[in-house]
Design an enzyme around this catalytic site. Structure first.
Site, mmCIF file in Angstrom:
data_model
loop_
_atom_site.group_PDB
_atom_site.id
_atom_site.type_symbol
_atom_site.label_atom_id
_atom_site.label_comp_id
_atom_site.label_asym_id
_atom_site.label_seq_id
_atom_site.Cartn_x
_atom_site.Cartn_y
_atom_site.Cartn_z
ATOM 1 N N ARG A 13 -4.204 -9.805 4.482
ATOM 2 C CA ARG A 13 -4.525 -9.872 3.049
ATOM 3 C C ARG A 13 -3.320 -9.377 2.269
ATOM 4 N NH1 ARG A 13 -6.280 -6.425 -0.799
ATOM 5 N NH2 ARG A 13 -7.770 -7.239 -2.368
ATOM 6 N N LYS A 30 0.803 -1.223 0.000
ATOM 7 C CA LYS A 30 0.000 0.000 0.000
ATOM 8 C C LYS A 30 0.838 1.276 0.000
ATOM 9 C CE LYS A 30 -4.468 -1.740 1.140
ATOM 10 N NZ LYS A 30 -5.686 -1.720 1.978
HETATM 11 N N1 LIG Z 1 -10.768 -6.412 3.741
HETATM 12 C C1 LIG Z 1 -9.977 -5.693 2.920
HETATM 13 N N2 LIG Z 1 -10.193 -5.745 1.583
HETATM 14 C C2 LIG Z 1 -9.385 -4.995 0.787
HETATM 15 N N3 LIG Z 1 -9.400 -4.839 -0.563
HETATM 16 C C3 LIG Z 1 -8.403 -3.969 -0.864
HETATM 17 S S1 LIG Z 1 -8.082 -3.466 -2.501
HETATM 18 C C4 LIG Z 1 -6.818 -2.306 -2.389
HETATM 19 C C5 LIG Z 1 -5.461 -2.909 -2.170
HETATM 20 O O1 LIG Z 1 -5.305 -4.135 -2.147
HETATM 21 O O2 LIG Z 1 -4.532 -2.089 -2.040
HETATM 22 N N4 LIG Z 1 -7.732 -3.564 0.234
HETATM 23 C C6 LIG Z 1 -8.354 -4.199 1.292
HETATM 24 C C7 LIG Z 1 -8.142 -4.155 2.710
HETATM 25 O O3 LIG Z 1 -7.270 -3.446 3.247
HETATM 26 N N5 LIG Z 1 -8.996 -4.930 3.474
#
Ligand SMILES: Nc1nc2[nH]c(SCC(=O)O)nc2c(=O)[nH]1
Length: 276
Positions: A255, A221
């Site tokens: 994640r 990020k």
């Molecule tokens: N639960 C959850 N779902 C997500 N989906 C994305 S998409 C953007 C990226 O991967 O930078 N981020 C997240 C997160 O931080 N938490």
């Protein structure tokens, strides 16, 4: 601690890894690479082989500035991948969506978890999530992807986010979802400055105290880019470091885009957690 995902259970007594599978043409880190379902399935198998416990399948990029995607386009992207993976890989399947229509179709196709960056706030989302029995991740976002990073402001980001998530957990329970099906997520980078993100990570134990397992997404990020001035393709080591910090702060699911190195790092966290 178990997460109830339909008739499946995920043991959260040790930290778990959710592998990111973007099936979108503009996802910030692998945009377009996995658009074809075949490539997506191959990538999913690769992440499972690397130790991913969950595969998070997303058909709409929610990176800052991303444009919305139609229901039809999102369904066309994610459903074939869920159908191809269901029962074929030793991992839970998660669908990264905020649309009730996509939630219903994804669970019917075999998704075990609904990952909603809008915490089931869309009209009909609570009902759609409640009916299928899948687990649900409730994430905090201030604003919407297109504009959320313009000028995010909070009274106190930690208490504001914690209060929002408590309210969404209550709404999910009121809609008939057992707490054992729920996850919460502070939404790093979703309407947050670098200072907000760092404060949320520092005070993550306050969120853990809610009694609902915490999922975090820190991988690659922009907070890493801001801190270390690194482009997306050079954020592996800091992403793994942030996963370890989050787990030591009480997060149970991380994640990530880079599964193998994170699995290795979290195996060491688990060993230390379980030591005498
Ligand atoms: N639960 C959850 N779902 C997500 N989906 C994305 S998409 C953007 C990226 O991967 O930078 N981020 C997240 C997160 O931080 N938490």
């Amino acid at each position: 601690m178990q997460l109830e995902c339909g008739n499946r259970r995920l043991d959260l007594s040790r930290p778990r890894v959710m592998g990111v599978l973007n099936v979108t043409p503009d996802s910030f880190s692998d945009g377009g690479a996995f658009l074809a379902a075949g490539q997506a399935v191959a990538r999913a198998r690769e992440m499972v082989a690397e130790g991913a416990d969950i595969i998070d399948i997303g058909g709409e990029s929610t990176r800052p500035g991303a444009d919305p995607v139609s229901i039809e386009d999102e369904l066309t992207r994610v459903i074939p991948v869920i159908e191809a993976l269901h029962g074929q890989v030793d991992a839970l399947l998660s669908v990264d969506t905020s649309k009730p229509e996509v939630m219903r179709a994804a669970v019917a196709a075999g998704a075990d978890i609904i990952n909603d960056v809008c915490a089931l706030q869309a009209p009909g989302a609570l009902e759609a999530a409640a009916e299928g029995g899948a687990a649900v991740c409730l994430m905090h976002m201030q604003g919407e992807p297109r504009t959320m990073q313009a000028d995010p402001r909070y009274e106190n980001v930690v208490t504001d986010v914690a209060g929002f998530l408590r309210q969404r957990v209550a709404a999910a329970e009121a809609a008939g979802m057992a707490r054992a099906r729920l996850l919460v997520d502070p939404g790093f980078g979703f309407g947050k400055t670098l200072a907000h993100n760092l404060s949320l990570l520092k005070h993550l134990p306050d969120l853990v105290d809610s009694g609902v397992p915490v999922l975090v997404g820190l991988s690659r990020k922009s907070m890493i880019g801001k801190l270390l001035d690194l482009p997306v393709e050079r954020r592996l080591q800091p992403s793994v470091a942030l996963a370890v910090i989050a787990v030591m702060q009480g997060a149970r699911i991380v994640r990530v885009h880079d599964v193998a190195p994170t699995v290795q790092a979290l195996a060491m966290c688990a060993a230390v957690e379980q030591a005498e």
